[in-house]
Design an enzyme around this catalytic site. Sequence first.
Site, PDB file in Angstrom:
ATOM      1  N   GLU A  13       0.822  -1.219   0.000  1.00 51.99           N
ATOM      2  CA  GLU A  13       0.000   0.000   0.000  1.00 51.99           C
ATOM      3  C   GLU A  13       0.861   1.276   0.000  1.00 51.99           C
ATOM      4  O   GLU A  13       0.381   2.352   0.367  1.00 51.99           O
ATOM      5  CB  GLU A  13      -0.950  -0.009   1.187  1.00 51.99           C
ATOM      6  CG  GLU A  13      -1.979  -1.129   1.126  1.00 51.99           C
ATOM      7  CD  GLU A  13      -2.916  -1.122   2.307  1.00 51.99           C
ATOM      8  OE1 GLU A  13      -3.852  -0.304   2.312  1.00 51.99           O
ATOM      9  OE2 GLU A  13      -2.715  -1.928   3.230  1.00 51.99           O
ATOM     10  N   SER A 142      -6.679  -1.982   1.196  1.00 50.68           N
ATOM     11  CA  SER A 142      -6.912  -1.317  -0.091  1.00 50.68           C
ATOM     12  C   SER A 142      -7.338  -2.295  -1.182  1.00 50.68           C
ATOM     13  O   SER A 142      -7.179  -2.019  -2.369  1.00 50.68           O
ATOM     14  CB  SER A 142      -5.662  -0.547  -0.551  1.00 50.68           C
ATOM     15  OG  SER A 142      -5.381   0.502   0.344  1.00 50.68           O
ATOM     16  N   TYR A 209      -9.887   4.251  -5.396  1.00 51.07           N
ATOM     17  CA  TYR A 209      -8.893   5.312  -5.558  1.00 51.07           C
ATOM     18  C   TYR A 209      -8.946   6.070  -6.883  1.00 51.07           C
ATOM     19  O   TYR A 209      -8.265   7.073  -7.024  1.00 51.07           O
ATOM     20  CB  TYR A 209      -7.495   4.741  -5.331  1.00 51.07           C
ATOM     21  CG  TYR A 209      -7.336   4.196  -3.935  1.00 51.07           C
ATOM     22  CD1 TYR A 209      -7.367   5.060  -2.839  1.00 51.07           C
ATOM     23  CD2 TYR A 209      -7.218   2.837  -3.693  1.00 51.07           C
ATOM     24  CE1 TYR A 209      -7.263   4.578  -1.550  1.00 51.07           C
ATOM     25  CE2 TYR A 209      -7.103   2.347  -2.400  1.00 51.07           C
ATOM     26  CZ  TYR A 209      -7.128   3.217  -1.337  1.00 51.07           C
ATOM     27  OH  TYR A 209      -7.030   2.733  -0.057  1.00 51.07           O
ATOM     28  N   ARG A 247     -12.541   3.471  10.956  1.00 51.43           N
ATOM     29  CA  ARG A 247     -13.628   3.298   9.991  1.00 51.43           C
ATOM     30  C   ARG A 247     -14.048   1.844   9.984  1.00 51.43           C
ATOM     31  O   ARG A 247     -13.206   0.951   9.857  1.00 51.43           O
ATOM     32  CB  ARG A 247     -13.180   3.728   8.592  1.00 51.43           C
ATOM     33  CG  ARG A 247     -14.338   3.980   7.618  1.00 51.43           C
ATOM     34  CD  ARG A 247     -13.854   4.136   6.191  1.00 51.43           C
ATOM     35  NE  ARG A 247     -13.474   2.840   5.637  1.00 51.43           N
ATOM     36  CZ  ARG A 247     -12.371   2.634   4.920  1.00 51.43           C
ATOM     37  NH1 ARG A 247     -11.518   3.606   4.692  1.00 51.43           N
ATOM     38  NH2 ARG A 247     -12.109   1.422   4.448  1.00 51.43           N
ATOM     39  N   ASP A 249     -16.261  -0.994   8.134  1.00 47.96           N
ATOM     40  CA  ASP A 249     -16.904  -1.330   6.865  1.00 47.96           C
ATOM     41  C   ASP A 249     -17.892  -2.476   7.066  1.00 47.96           C
ATOM     42  O   ASP A 249     -17.582  -3.466   7.745  1.00 47.96           O
ATOM     43  CB  ASP A 249     -15.862  -1.732   5.828  1.00 47.96           C
ATOM     44  CG  ASP A 249     -14.888  -0.605   5.520  1.00 47.96           C
ATOM     45  OD1 ASP A 249     -15.270   0.565   5.704  1.00 47.96           O
ATOM     46  OD2 ASP A 249     -13.748  -0.898   5.098  1.00 47.96           O
ATOM     47  N   GLU A 261     -14.636  -5.380   8.264  1.00 44.20           N
ATOM     48  CA  GLU A 261     -13.359  -5.104   8.906  1.00 44.20           C
ATOM     49  C   GLU A 261     -13.384  -3.734   9.566  1.00 44.20           C
ATOM     50  O   GLU A 261     -14.261  -2.908   9.289  1.00 44.20           O
ATOM     51  CB  GLU A 261     -12.202  -5.183   7.909  1.00 44.20           C
ATOM     52  CG  GLU A 261     -12.272  -4.195   6.769  1.00 44.20           C
ATOM     53  CD  GLU A 261     -11.096  -4.354   5.807  1.00 44.20           C
ATOM     54  OE1 GLU A 261      -9.967  -3.998   6.201  1.00 44.20           O
ATOM     55  OE2 GLU A 261     -11.314  -4.822   4.673  1.00 44.20           O
ATOM     56  N   ASN A 263     -10.811  -0.445  10.237  1.00 48.96           N
ATOM     57  CA  ASN A 263      -9.572   0.194   9.785  1.00 48.96           C
ATOM     58  C   ASN A 263      -9.127   1.230  10.800  1.00 48.96           C
ATOM     59  O   ASN A 263      -9.846   2.210  11.044  1.00 48.96           O
ATOM     60  CB  ASN A 263      -9.803   0.874   8.438  1.00 48.96           C
ATOM     61  CG  ASN A 263     -10.255  -0.089   7.366  1.00 48.96           C
ATOM     62  OD1 ASN A 263      -9.452  -0.720   6.708  1.00 48.96           O
ATOM     63  ND2 ASN A 263     -11.571  -0.203   7.185  1.00 48.96           N
ATOM     64  N   GLY A 267      -7.834   5.334   4.821  1.00 52.77           N
ATOM     65  CA  GLY A 267      -7.297   6.217   3.800  1.00 52.77           C
ATOM     66  C   GLY A 267      -7.780   7.648   3.963  1.00 52.77           C
ATOM     67  O   GLY A 267      -8.911   7.902   4.376  1.00 52.77           O
TER      68      GLY A 267
END
Length: 311
Positions: A13, A142, A209, A247, A249, A261, A263, A267
């Site tokens: 990443e 990612s 992205y 975060r 998800d 998951e 985070n 990002g």
Amino acid sequence: MKVGVIMGGVSSEYEVSLMTGREMVKHLDPNKYEVIPIVITQREELVDAVKGLDFALLALHGPFGEDGTVQGTLETLGIPYSGSGVLSSSLCMDKDLSKKILRCEGVQTPDWLCWSSMADFSEEAVEQLDYPVMVKPVSGGSSIGVEKVNGSRELRSAVQKAFAEDSSVMIERYIKGQEITCSIVNDELLPILGIEAMQGDWFDYSAKYEAGGADEQVVALPLETLEQVRAGAWASYKALKCSVYARIDMMLLDGIPYVLEVNTLPGMTETSLLPKSAHAAGLTFSTLLDRIIAVSLAERSSRNGGLVHVE
């Protein structure tokens, strides 16, 4: 205050981390901080690179940067840093372990299997999950090395690709539903975003992205579903000992949220979800960074008996 934005790292990443770091540098208020961009390409560089910093703003993703390694080094050096601590970072980086903890806490998460070598891998066991399935590196991010597999013919190749990214691989039941994400900053749940990939049927690297890769909007949920989502997000955050920000998800199926998951260093690029959620809450990117820094300093201070001092 001398703030070093630590980016790059040693994981797959690396490029995403550079995007996050550059965006942070662009939005840090120069009237409040002396901003120092720091690009790491080898583990050994970290100690010398952070000398003299008052604060380390972490823009790292993946192993080394997000798994507690950097966090532990910074704690040893006495340098306060952004986000969750060593234990939480380590737990959340390991998808297999974090899902076990979530399930023990009663949080819904898709069924899964995990292997640490191709020699142990069993196609027959995957049949019990039912196709399609998601093949993932256990410690990746990612969506690098992740593939949606619709049948047994594609399975072995996808698993081999995932093993090329990590020493352990997880295969997870695919939940066909609405993808959402919940951002928490300073014990505040920000507006929940719904995610729809514009091409393909899941939120892959390009959807994450590339500009226009996904439609990400604040989502209006029925009250009962909203309460379950909020409860699942908070239960996940607390069970995995997150702090400052994270975060979560999820996938929604028949009104039930399934946590995919958590985070700990999500990002922060110009297309990233957490800044979009913060914007929906009325926070500019600069204000969001101010809040992360202030709360992180308070968190490090409280855990070190108030010993954190910055000029």
